[in-house]
Design a protein around this motif. Sequence first.
Motif, short mmCIF file in Angstrom:
data_model
loop_
_atom_site.label_atom_id
_atom_site.label_comp_id
_atom_site.label_asym_id
_atom_site.label_seq_id
_atom_site.Cartn_x
_atom_site.Cartn_y
_atom_site.Cartn_z
N THR A 171 3.32 -12.86 3.14
CA THR A 171 2.47 -11.82 3.73
C THR A 171 2.23 -12.11 5.22
OG1 THR A 171 1.36 -11.47 1.61
CG2 THR A 171 0.24 -10.65 3.56
N SER B 30 5.84 -7.78 12.10
CA SER B 30 5.48 -6.43 12.55
C SER B 30 4.89 -6.47 13.95
CB SER B 30 4.46 -5.78 11.59
OG SER B 30 5.12 -5.04 10.60
N HIS C 7 7.77 -1.47 9.95
CA HIS C 7 6.36 -1.38 9.57
C HIS C 7 6.23 -0.88 8.13
CE1 HIS C 7 5.19 -2.53 13.47
NE2 HIS C 7 5.22 -1.34 14.07
N LEU C 8 7.13 0.02 7.71
CA LEU C 8 7.10 0.50 6.32
C LEU C 8 7.37 -0.67 5.37
CD1 LEU C 8 7.23 2.94 4.20
CD2 LEU C 8 9.68 2.60 4.37
N ASP D 198 6.74 -3.75 5.84
CA ASP D 198 5.52 -4.53 5.85
C ASP D 198 4.45 -3.87 4.99
OD1 ASP D 198 3.57 -6.33 6.45
OD2 ASP D 198 3.43 -5.85 8.58
N LEU D 199 4.27 -2.56 5.17
CA LEU D 199 3.25 -1.82 4.43
C LEU D 199 3.47 -1.91 2.92
CD1 LEU D 199 0.83 0.20 4.48
CD2 LEU D 199 2.53 2.04 4.55
N ILE E 225 2.32 -5.11 1.59
CA ILE E 225 0.86 -5.21 1.56
C ILE E 225 0.31 -4.66 0.24
CG2 ILE E 225 -1.26 -4.31 2.65
CD1 ILE E 225 0.15 -6.53 4.20
#
Length: 200
Positions: A61, A68, A183-184, A186-187, A190
């Motif tokens: 994580t 990012s 970023h997607l 990464d999202l 999460i």
Amino acid sequence: MSEHVHRDDAGAKLGMWLFLFSELLLFGGLFILYAVYLGRYPQHFSSGGKQLDVVIGTINTLILLTSSLLAAMAVSAVQRGERGRALGLLAGTIGCAAIFMVDKYIEWSTKIGHGVYPGSRHLETGPPGESVFFGLYYVTTGLHGIHVLAGAALLGWAALRIKTGAIHADSYVALENGTLYWHLVDLVWIFIFPLYYLIL
């Protein structure tokens, strides 16, 4: 007479957002499936989640959050015309992706070494909900891993275009789109991390 090169930055951004939306639907479907089976097998999901390595999940994580940040900083560097800095930041982002995949390989290898994988005797003779949990775990994290590799390749391609001067301070939509995709990635993680490693 110079040749006119057609550019449609707004169209390129819209296309990327539509693509990202379709990706969210894909992972959203997997998360809904997870919620349905969690309601059916809460205890089996809990015992499955306790077998995952929270330390590796936490490290991954932090790695993705860092990556990012580096990718966003690379876009800012290109906007300011700092080509060398942008290349360094993208190299850092891709390096984070490589570390993430090594961690994921270690985690998967450990689980498979202990006989915990879809179709294994360990899961076939165990509680049915635990088999469902690990089936969803391998599908979701495997699909996410493919997206990590695709995102790293996309950012690597953007880095090459920065190096050749095709991406610069006046034309950087390809890098912006690559960063949006990252970023997607990464999202999605999460959501994966707490669902599989923390809340059970």
